[in-house]
Motif scaffolding. Structure first.
Motif, PDB file in Angstrom:
ATOM      1  N   GLU A 100       0.831  -1.197   0.000  1.00 35.10           N
ATOM      2  CA  GLU A 100       0.000   0.000   0.000  1.00 35.10           C
ATOM      3  C   GLU A 100       0.869   1.252   0.000  1.00 35.10           C
ATOM      4  O   GLU A 100       1.937   1.285   0.611  1.00 35.10           O
ATOM      5  CB  GLU A 100      -0.898   0.041   1.238  1.00 35.10           C
ATOM      6  N   LYS A 101       0.361   2.273  -0.698  1.00 35.97           N
ATOM      7  CA  LYS A 101       1.036   3.569  -0.696  1.00 35.97           C
ATOM      8  C   LYS A 101       0.011   4.655  -0.975  1.00 35.97           C
ATOM      9  O   LYS A 101      -0.914   4.463  -1.775  1.00 35.97           O
ATOM     10  CB  LYS A 101       2.145   3.610  -1.750  1.00 35.97           C
ATOM     11  N   ASN A 102       0.183   5.793  -0.316  1.00 35.97           N
ATOM     12  CA  ASN A 102      -0.670   6.958  -0.534  1.00 35.97           C
ATOM     13  C   ASN A 102       0.127   8.056  -1.221  1.00 35.97           C
ATOM     14  O   ASN A 102       1.293   8.269  -0.899  1.00 35.97           O
ATOM     15  CB  ASN A 102      -1.221   7.482   0.801  1.00 35.97           C
ATOM     16  N   LYS A 109      -0.118  12.217  -2.601  1.00 34.82           N
ATOM     17  CA  LYS A 109      -0.833  13.500  -2.499  1.00 34.82           C
ATOM     18  C   LYS A 109      -0.487  14.369  -3.703  1.00 34.82           C
ATOM     19  O   LYS A 109       0.667  14.404  -4.141  1.00 34.82           O
ATOM     20  CB  LYS A 109      -0.426  14.247  -1.230  1.00 34.82           C
ATOM     21  N   SER A 153      -5.903  13.014  -3.106  1.00 36.89           N
ATOM     22  CA  SER A 153      -5.206  11.875  -2.508  1.00 36.89           C
ATOM     23  C   SER A 153      -5.516  10.599  -3.289  1.00 36.89           C
ATOM     24  O   SER A 153      -6.677  10.347  -3.637  1.00 36.89           O
ATOM     25  CB  SER A 153      -5.655  11.723  -1.054  1.00 36.89           C
ATOM     26  N   GLU A 198      -4.865   6.442  -3.087  1.00 38.44           N
ATOM     27  CA  GLU A 198      -4.427   5.298  -2.296  1.00 38.44           C
ATOM     28  C   GLU A 198      -4.371   4.082  -3.217  1.00 38.44           C
ATOM     29  O   GLU A 198      -5.358   3.756  -3.888  1.00 38.44           O
ATOM     30  CB  GLU A 198      -5.412   5.048  -1.156  1.00 38.44           C
TER      31      GLU A 198
END
Length: 87
Positions: free
Chosen positions: A22-24, A26, A59, A61
């Motif tokens: 997982e990575k977010n 912006k 954002s 995800e």
């Protein structure tokens, strides 16, 4: 399997949570976030390996997993690297 674990550790800011990467990300605004997701979609389609993606305004995800093996595969690591190259 140990090689795969080392490759996962080398990914910048990707988190291994249970059986997923997982990575977010912006961005400045929704348009920039959506443009990023569009680029990911083109890469994923060529690889025939599709991430779970959630966009909330600026954002994004990303969750990567290989459903066939119920876990993380080399395809997930490869796609994670290609996603990072987009930035």
């Amino acid at each position: 399997m140990e090689d795969l674990e080392n490759e996962i550790k080398d990914l910048k800011e990707w988190k291994k949570i249970e059986k997923k990467l997982e990575k977010n990300f912006k961005f400045i605004d929704f348009v920039e976030a959506f443009g990023f997701v569009t680029k990911i979609a083109l890469i994923a389609e060529k690889m025939n390996h599709h991430p779970d993606i959630k966009i909330t305004y600026n954002s994004v995800e990303i969750e990567l997993t290989t459903h066939d093996i119920n876990g993380i595969s080399r395809n997930d690591v490869t796609l994670a690297r290609k996603i990072d190259e987009l930035l």
